[in-house]
Design an enzyme around this catalytic site. Structure first.
Site, PDB file in Angstrom:
ATOM      1  N   SER A 131       0.878  -1.179   0.000  1.00 15.75           N
ATOM      2  CA  SER A 131       0.000   0.000   0.000  1.00 15.75           C
ATOM      3  C   SER A 131       0.910   1.222   0.000  1.00 15.75           C
ATOM      4  CB  SER A 131      -0.900   0.005   1.231  1.00 15.75           C
ATOM      5  OG  SER A 131      -1.640  -1.186   1.308  1.00 15.75           O
ATOM      6  N   LYS A 150      -6.788   2.252  -2.831  1.00 14.59           N
ATOM      7  CA  LYS A 150      -6.505   1.456  -1.626  1.00 14.59           C
ATOM      8  C   LYS A 150      -6.447   2.363  -0.388  1.00 14.59           C
ATOM      9  CE  LYS A 150      -4.894  -1.459   1.391  1.00 14.59           C
ATOM     10  NZ  LYS A 150      -5.738  -2.440   2.055  1.00 14.59           N
ATOM     11  N   LYS A 188      -0.148   4.947   8.367  1.00 15.47           N
ATOM     12  CA  LYS A 188       0.503   5.282   7.082  1.00 15.47           C
ATOM     13  C   LYS A 188      -0.527   5.387   5.964  1.00 15.47           C
ATOM     14  CE  LYS A 188       1.506   1.931   4.816  1.00 15.47           C
ATOM     15  NZ  LYS A 188       1.223   0.955   3.797  1.00 15.47           N
TER      16      LYS A 188
HETATM   17  P1  NAD Z   1       5.041  -6.478   7.571  1.00 17.29           P
HETATM   18  O1  NAD Z   1       5.684  -5.385   8.326  1.00 17.29           O
HETATM   19  O2  NAD Z   1       4.527  -7.687   8.288  1.00 17.29           O
HETATM   20  O3  NAD Z   1       6.044  -7.007   6.433  1.00 17.29           O
HETATM   21  C1  NAD Z   1       6.930  -6.189   5.733  1.00 17.29           C
HETATM   22  C2  NAD Z   1       8.170  -7.012   5.386  1.00 17.29           C
HETATM   23  O4  NAD Z   1       9.054  -6.216   4.603  1.00 17.29           O
HETATM   24  C3  NAD Z   1       8.973  -7.442   6.629  1.00 17.29           C
HETATM   25  O5  NAD Z   1       9.222  -8.830   6.590  1.00 17.29           O
HETATM   26  C4  NAD Z   1      10.268  -6.638   6.525  1.00 17.29           C
HETATM   27  O6  NAD Z   1      11.402  -7.307   7.062  1.00 17.29           O
HETATM   28  C5  NAD Z   1      10.383  -6.467   5.018  1.00 17.29           C
HETATM   29  N1  NAD Z   1      11.214  -5.335   4.606  1.00 17.29           N
HETATM   30  C6  NAD Z   1      11.225  -4.078   5.101  1.00 17.29           C
HETATM   31  N2  NAD Z   1      12.104  -3.314   4.407  1.00 17.29           N
HETATM   32  C7  NAD Z   1      12.626  -4.105   3.441  1.00 17.29           C
HETATM   33  C8  NAD Z   1      13.562  -3.896   2.384  1.00 17.29           C
HETATM   34  N3  NAD Z   1      14.134  -2.692   2.178  1.00 17.29           N
HETATM   35  N4  NAD Z   1      13.870  -4.929   1.567  1.00 17.29           N
HETATM   36  C9  NAD Z   1      13.311  -6.151   1.764  1.00 17.29           C
HETATM   37  N5  NAD Z   1      12.425  -6.422   2.747  1.00 17.29           N
HETATM   38  C10 NAD Z   1      12.088  -5.404   3.571  1.00 17.29           C
HETATM   39  O7  NAD Z   1       3.875  -5.796   6.714  1.00 17.29           O
HETATM   40  P2  NAD Z   1       2.567  -6.485   6.095  1.00 17.29           P
HETATM   41  O8  NAD Z   1       1.474  -6.438   7.104  1.00 17.29           O
HETATM   42  O9  NAD Z   1       2.936  -7.734   5.411  1.00 17.29           O
HETATM   43  O10 NAD Z   1       2.187  -5.370   5.004  1.00 17.29           O
HETATM   44  C11 NAD Z   1       2.914  -5.221   3.786  1.00 17.29           C
HETATM   45  C12 NAD Z   1       2.179  -4.201   2.934  1.00 17.29           C
HETATM   46  O11 NAD Z   1       0.845  -4.651   2.682  1.00 17.29           O
HETATM   47  C13 NAD Z   1       2.031  -2.821   3.600  1.00 17.29           C
HETATM   48  O12 NAD Z   1       2.148  -1.822   2.629  1.00 17.29           O
HETATM   49  C14 NAD Z   1       0.625  -2.873   4.192  1.00 17.29           C
HETATM   50  O13 NAD Z   1       0.078  -1.579   4.348  1.00 17.29           O
HETATM   51  C15 NAD Z   1      -0.100  -3.695   3.152  1.00 17.29           C
HETATM   52  N6  NAD Z   1      -1.261  -4.466   3.629  1.00 17.29           N
HETATM   53  C16 NAD Z   1      -1.236  -5.168   4.807  1.00 17.29           C
HETATM   54  C17 NAD Z   1      -2.361  -5.895   5.208  1.00 17.29           C
HETATM   55  C18 NAD Z   1      -2.377  -6.705   6.497  1.00 17.29           C
HETATM   56  O14 NAD Z   1      -3.475  -7.176   6.877  1.00 17.29           O
HETATM   57  N7  NAD Z   1      -1.265  -6.913   7.179  1.00 17.29           N
HETATM   58  C19 NAD Z   1      -3.509  -5.915   4.405  1.00 17.29           C
HETATM   59  C20 NAD Z   1      -3.497  -5.217   3.189  1.00 17.29           C
HETATM   60  C21 NAD Z   1      -2.372  -4.493   2.818  1.00 17.29           C
END
Ligand code: NAD
Length: 304
Positions: A106, A181, A250
């Site tokens: 997102s 989104k 965010k």
């Molecule tokens: P999260 O924090 O669980 O996962 C993010 C991952 O990215 C982590 O494993 C982290 O180590 C990795 N990371 C961070 N910086 C990095 C880099 N420079 N290179 C490689 N890896 C890196 O987040 P999430 O909940 O999985 O969400 C991911 C995205 O999806 C976000 O943008 C969030 O807003 C969106 N989203 C989340 C949900 C949800 O229910 N969790 C639902 C819809 C959308």
């Protein structure tokens, strides 16, 4: 149209967090060859431990080498830009011209539009394809996928996207998916706070919170928050939906930025941005977004 992304095409997948993990697992199960990277080595080793067909790599560049497409599932668009274009060993140094990048994070749509222009100059197309539905629907492959970009690029990516989601909608050019989104999450955040405040007031009045949620769910107050978070996350104080307050804050900032970019005054949205920002500070790192109920309780007692 360039060859569609059908198995066993090679996909680089960057970001194996709460959402990336189950989404990447769906691609492995569908028969794609995955090259995975996350800055958390544990996230990578856990993933390839559970999915031995996937290949662990040590950088975004290494993941991208030989890949037909690259998927990012990272916290925000700034991090996506670092991983793809500007950080250490970025994906662009490994990607072949003609490869397709799908940012399923997102991200901020204005950043996405700039990233798309910069990638196009290097012969790489970008689709924004953020998702809705949370961890549960990521696991069963029924996410909603909100796409921005060229129709031909979506058709090329569709077989891969379809292994992660069911409702796939092309909303407009690059950035449209990310804009929509963020606005969706504004609605989601607003209804969640409204439910939490209603529960705090109702409980103080002597109402049973479970009964309140049941009545909301058969009345005009019904929403996704009352249906899937009311009893399941808030009333029982589980607070484990798998989406953090920090990520929701965010998304609210992104929606606020979109409105500001268009010079639109949106007082309620501005309040929501401030509310979630303050809640994120108060609740601390890693708090689930459903803990916004605890924040509503604190504010009600003047402890916010
Ligand atoms: P999260 O924090 O669980 O996962 C993010 C991952 O990215 C982590 O494993 C982290 O180590 C990795 N990371 C961070 N910086 C990095 C880099 N420079 N290179 C490689 N890896 C890196 O987040 P999430 O909940 O999985 O969400 C991911 C995205 O999806 C976000 O943008 C969030 O807003 C969106 N989203 C989340 C949900 C949800 O229910 N969790 C639902 C819809 C959308």
């Amino acid at each position: 149209m360039t060859k569609p992304l059908t198995p066993p095409a090679t996909i680089a997948f960057i970001g194996l967090g709460m959402m990336g993990r189950p989404m990447a697992a769906r691609l492995v199960d569908a028969g794609f060859k995955l090259r995975v990277f996350d800055t958390s080595q544990k996230a990578v080793s856990d993933f390839v431990g559970a999915h031995p067909a996937a290949l662990a790599t040590a950088s975004a560049k290494a993941a991208a080498q030989g890949a037909d497409a690259l998927i990012t599932m990272l916290p925000d668009g700034k991090i996506v830009r670092q991983a793809v274009l500007e950080g250490r060993d970025p994906a662009i140094d490994g990607l072949a011209a003609g490869a397709l990048v799908l940012d399923m994070s997102s991200s901020n749509p204005v950043d996405t539009q700039k990233l798309a222009r910069d990638l196009a100059a290097k012969g790489v197309a970008l689709l924004d394809a953020p998702v809705s539905g949370g961890v549960k629907r990521a696991i069963d492959g029924s996410l909603t996928i909100i796409v921005g970009g060229a129709e031909a690029d979506l058709e090329r990516a569709r077989p891969a996207i379809a292994s992660m989601g069911k409702a796939i909608t092309l909303c407009g050019p690059v950035g449209a998916g990310h804009a929509l989104k963020s606005l969706n999450n504004y609605l989601s955040a607003a209804s969640l706070v409204a439910m939490c405040e209603a529960l705090v007031v109702g409980e103080a009045f002597g109402l049973d919170p479970g009964t309140m949620v049941d009545v909301f769910n058969t009345s005009s107050g019904m929403s996704n928050s009352t249906q899937v978070k009311g009893r399941q996350q808030v009333v029982n104080r589980a607070f484990a939906a798998g989406f953090t307050t920090s990520l929701m804050a965010k998304d609210l900032r992104t929606a606020g930025d979109v409105a500001a970019h268009l010079k639109l005054k949106m007082p309620h949205l501005e309040q929501a941005v401030a509310y979630w920002g303050a809640a994120n500070e108060k609740l601390g790192k890693g708090a689930d977004h459903t803990e916004i109920f605890r924040y509503a309780e604190m504010l009600a007692e003047n402890k916010g």
